[in-house]
Scaffold this motif. Structure first.
Motif, PDB file in Angstrom:
ATOM      1  N   GLY A   1       1.236  -0.789   0.077  1.00  0.00           N
ATOM      2  CA  GLY A   1      -0.094   0.332  -0.131  1.00  0.00           C
ATOM      3  C   GLY A   1       0.760   1.611  -0.281  1.00  0.00           C
ATOM      4  O   GLY A   1       0.619   1.754  -0.495  1.00  0.00           O
ATOM      5  N   ALA A   2       1.512   1.122   1.013  1.00  0.00           N
ATOM      6  CA  ALA A   2       3.323   2.324   0.637  1.00  0.00           C
ATOM      7  C   ALA A   2       3.703   2.505   0.342  1.00  0.00           C
ATOM      8  O   ALA A   2       4.823   3.690   0.215  1.00  0.00           O
ATOM      9  CB  ALA A   2       2.825   2.488   2.254  1.00  0.00           C
ATOM     10  N   GLY A   3       5.007   1.048  -0.518  1.00  0.00           N
ATOM     11  CA  GLY A   3       5.323   1.024  -0.740  1.00  0.00           C
ATOM     12  C   GLY A   3       5.935   1.989  -2.025  1.00  0.00           C
ATOM     13  O   GLY A   3       7.220   2.924  -2.016  1.00  0.00           O
ATOM     14  N   PRO A   4       4.925   2.140  -3.020  1.00  0.00           N
ATOM     15  CA  PRO A   4       4.918   2.976  -4.454  1.00  0.00           C
ATOM     16  C   PRO A   4       5.087   4.719  -3.646  1.00  0.00           C
ATOM     17  O   PRO A   4       5.487   5.313  -4.811  1.00  0.00           O
ATOM     18  CB  PRO A   4       3.302   3.088  -5.108  1.00  0.00           C
ATOM     19  N   LEU A   5       5.574   4.949  -2.592  1.00  0.00           N
ATOM     20  CA  LEU A   5       4.925   6.281  -2.351  1.00  0.00           C
ATOM     21  C   LEU A   5       6.708   6.842  -1.372  1.00  0.00           C
ATOM     22  O   LEU A   5       6.484   7.852  -2.475  1.00  0.00           O
ATOM     23  CB  LEU A   5       3.559   6.202  -1.145  1.00  0.00           C
ATOM     24  N   HIS A   6       7.201   5.521  -1.762  1.00  0.00           N
ATOM     25  CA  HIS A   6       8.207   5.942  -0.934  1.00  0.00           C
ATOM     26  C   HIS A   6       9.769   5.877  -1.379  1.00  0.00           C
ATOM     27  O   HIS A   6      10.470   6.452  -1.420  1.00  0.00           O
ATOM     28  CB  HIS A   6       8.517   5.880   0.873  1.00  0.00           C
ATOM     29  N   ALA A   7       9.276   4.619  -2.202  1.00  0.00           N
ATOM     30  CA  ALA A   7      10.484   4.625  -3.321  1.00  0.00           C
ATOM     31  C   ALA A   7      11.047   5.093  -4.150  1.00  0.00           C
ATOM     32  O   ALA A   7      12.063   5.561  -4.303  1.00  0.00           O
ATOM     33  CB  ALA A   7       9.618   2.992  -4.102  1.00  0.00           C
ATOM     34  N   PHE A   8      10.234   5.961  -4.926  1.00  0.00           N
ATOM     35  CA  PHE A   8      11.675   7.086  -5.289  1.00  0.00           C
ATOM     36  C   PHE A   8      12.588   8.060  -4.668  1.00  0.00           C
ATOM     37  O   PHE A   8      13.358   8.071  -5.354  1.00  0.00           O
ATOM     38  CB  PHE A   8      10.277   8.634  -5.757  1.00  0.00           C
TER      39      PHE A   8
ATOM     40  N   ILE B   1       2.594  12.840  -9.407  1.00  0.00           N
ATOM     41  CA  ILE B   1       1.474  11.644  -8.624  1.00  0.00           C
ATOM     42  C   ILE B   1       1.045  10.715  -9.288  1.00  0.00           C
ATOM     43  O   ILE B   1       0.057  11.195  -9.613  1.00  0.00           O
ATOM     44  CB  ILE B   1       1.079  12.287  -7.201  1.00  0.00           C
ATOM     45  N   VAL B   2       0.634   9.836  -9.253  1.00  0.00           N
ATOM     46  CA  VAL B   2      -0.024   8.922  -9.726  1.00  0.00           C
ATOM     47  C   VAL B   2      -0.410   7.858  -8.763  1.00  0.00           C
ATOM     48  O   VAL B   2      -0.189   7.503  -7.903  1.00  0.00           O
ATOM     49  CB  VAL B   2       0.612   7.804 -10.434  1.00  0.00           C
ATOM     50  N   GLU B   3      -2.056   9.055  -8.639  1.00  0.00           N
ATOM     51  CA  GLU B   3      -3.122   7.803  -7.891  1.00  0.00           C
ATOM     52  C   GLU B   3      -4.063   6.865  -8.141  1.00  0.00           C
ATOM     53  O   GLU B   3      -4.726   6.908  -9.013  1.00  0.00           O
ATOM     54  CB  GLU B   3      -4.318   9.719  -7.306  1.00  0.00           C
ATOM     55  N   LEU B   4      -3.309   5.864  -7.924  1.00  0.00           N
ATOM     56  CA  LEU B   4      -4.511   4.607  -8.189  1.00  0.00           C
ATOM     57  C   LEU B   4      -5.414   4.046  -6.960  1.00  0.00           C
ATOM     58  O   LEU B   4      -5.617   5.265  -6.500  1.00  0.00           O
ATOM     59  CB  LEU B   4      -3.095   3.408  -8.769  1.00  0.00           C
ATOM     60  N   ARG B   5      -6.222   3.136  -7.361  1.00  0.00           N
ATOM     61  CA  ARG B   5      -6.998   2.708  -6.590  1.00  0.00           C
ATOM     62  C   ARG B   5      -6.967   2.553  -5.133  1.00  0.00           C
ATOM     63  O   ARG B   5      -7.462   2.344  -4.322  1.00  0.00           O
ATOM     64  CB  ARG B   5      -8.100   1.928  -7.617  1.00  0.00           C
ATOM     65  N   ASP B   6      -5.466   1.729  -5.093  1.00  0.00           N
ATOM     66  CA  ASP B   6      -4.938   1.001  -4.072  1.00  0.00           C
ATOM     67  C   ASP B   6      -4.085   1.437  -3.868  1.00  0.00           C
ATOM     68  O   ASP B   6      -3.262   0.986  -2.452  1.00  0.00           O
ATOM     69  CB  ASP B   6      -5.485  -0.644  -4.111  1.00  0.00           C
ATOM     70  N   THR B   7      -3.287   2.299  -4.128  1.00  0.00           N
ATOM     71  CA  THR B   7      -1.575   2.839  -3.753  1.00  0.00           C
ATOM     72  C   THR B   7      -1.456   4.150  -4.095  1.00  0.00           C
ATOM     73  O   THR B   7      -2.208   4.019  -4.713  1.00  0.00           O
ATOM     74  CB  THR B   7      -0.767   1.938  -4.117  1.00  0.00           C
ATOM     75  N   THR B   8      -0.767   5.148  -4.492  1.00  0.00           N
ATOM     76  CA  THR B   8      -0.218   6.127  -4.312  1.00  0.00           C
ATOM     77  C   THR B   8       0.847   5.847  -4.462  1.00  0.00           C
ATOM     78  O   THR B   8       1.859   5.678  -3.814  1.00  0.00           O
ATOM     79  CB  THR B   8      -0.632   6.933  -3.730  1.00  0.00           C
ATOM     80  N   VAL B   9       1.345   6.279  -6.174  1.00  0.00           N
ATOM     81  CA  VAL B   9       3.045   6.916  -6.311  1.00  0.00           C
ATOM     82  C   VAL B   9       3.749   7.902  -6.632  1.00  0.00           C
ATOM     83  O   VAL B   9       2.871   9.224  -7.423  1.00  0.00           O
ATOM     84  CB  VAL B   9       3.067   5.794  -8.142  1.00  0.00           C
ATOM     85  N   VAL B  10       4.831   8.532  -6.441  1.00  0.00           N
ATOM     86  CA  VAL B  10       4.922   9.106  -6.264  1.00  0.00           C
ATOM     87  C   VAL B  10       6.645   9.779  -7.326  1.00  0.00           C
ATOM     88  O   VAL B  10       7.795   8.093  -7.210  1.00  0.00           O
ATOM     89  CB  VAL B  10       5.756   9.877  -5.022  1.00  0.00           C
TER      90      VAL B  10
END
Length: 341
Positions: free
Chosen positions: A101-108, A312-321
């Motif tokens: 859920g949170a990995g794609p938000l912090h990986a960048f 930011i990419v807002e997907l249905r179940d996670t957020t990508v930065v």
């Protein structure tokens, strides 16, 4: 900064969480958490960070939130170093797969800190572990603790580690694994085997795994196995660290038997929407200042789309930065591949 849940959700507890910091910084959309099923309260997140971090440290709420995120990202980078650098691998040779859920938000952030050339956010991100289990080959692992040592100063290791005995041990383990896989429904003709041993220098505690490629070991293969052990050892602990004069010990034999299962197919026709509106924008606190970030949603994603950071990419179940100085492309499966420019 841990608690039963983000203060922004109204969860019990007082201390702020990382999710509260992400919300205050603008990375999380308060109306899109869990696909919009749970609304977040920015005011409660700010109040918790102000009370427990910002005011005691003499910082603004935004500075405190960014400090929380920086510390967490640095810790994540350290955890990756433990399984790369400390194992003799260079993280710049690998891509980061960011899921959960949170990995794609912090990986960048921690991916860039590690110098990894690519950060891949799979389309299965939020269920990646479950997806992996569902699509993984049937696997059985058989191990046997069977110490075997070479005497100090030996050059022909096959005299103390007889190939016939090693082959017999691997065959015994392979037979057990095959029996269990067939009992689980595998076709015995589809089974493949990966053999390895755990080795260490005598009187040392550092045990390293060495793969065995030969189907049937010969004396030359045994000596090559020891050479490979030395190579792996010096790759981790430094050139010249190996001490063959002290002797070598096999501690464990291992066989991993696998039988393939049908592979999942993705419906790539579901990517993107030609009628999707232009991406929006949102203010994000990054690098000590407020910046405008482009905001994409699921309907914007189509194969070949290139996104420049900050975004930011807002997907249905996670957020990508996608961070400043980075860009991302959507591949044929709908995965986001982030690269440093």
């Amino acid at each position: 900064m841990r608690g039963p849940g983000p203060r922004a959700t109204g969860a019990a507890g007082r201390a702020p969480t990382v999710a509260d910091a992400d919300l205050v910084l603008g990375y999380l959309n308060p109306d899109n958490f869990l696909g919009g099923r749970l609304k977040l309260d920015v005011g409660k997140a700010r109040a918790a960070i102000d009370e427990h971090v910002a005011t005691p440290a003499g910082l603004t709420v935004e500075q405190a939130a960014e400090g929380i995120k920086t510390i967490v990202d640095a810790r994540m980078a350290d955890l990756v170093r433990q399984v790369t650098v400390e194992q003799g691998y260079d993280p710049t040779d690998f891509a980061v797969f960011a899921y959960g859920g949170a990995g794609p938000l912090h990986a960048f952030s921690y991916g860039a800190e590690l110098g990894c050339p690519r950060i891949v956010v799979p389309i299965t991100a939020s269920v990646h572990s479950a997806f992996g289990i569902g699509c993984s080959d049937l696997t059985m692992v058989e191990e046997l603790s069977k110490p075997m040592q070479t005497p100090p100063g030996t050059t022909d290791h096959s005299s103390a580690l007889p190939p016939a005995e090693l082959n017999a041990t691997f065959e015994e383990l392979s037979t057990r694994a095959r029996r269990d896989l067939v009992a689980a429904g595998a076709d015995k003709n589809s089974i493949r085997y990966a053999k390895s041993v755990e080795l260490r220098f005598r009187a040392q505690i550092h045990v390293l795994t060495v793969p065995i490629e030969a189907d049937v070991l010969t004396a030359d293969d045994v000596n090559a196995m020891i050479e490979r052990f030395v190579e792996i050892y010096e790759g981790r602990f430094g050139k010249g660290a190996a001490f063959l004069d002290g002797g070598v010990e096999i501690t464990t034999f291992r066989v991993v038997a696998t039988s393939p299962v049908p592979r999942a197919e993705f419906d790539t026709g579901a990517l993107g929407d030609a009628q999707a509106p232009e991406p929006g924008t949102r203010r994000v606190f990054s690098g000590g200042e407020w910046r405008d970030a482009a905001v994409y949603r699921t309907e914007h994603l189509r194969e070949g789309l290139r996104i420049d950071g900050l975004a930011i990419v807002e997907l249905r179940d996670t957020t990508v930065v996608i961070g400043p100085g980075q860009d991302a492309q959507v591949d044929a499966f709908g995965d986001l591949v982030i690269q440093n420019r």
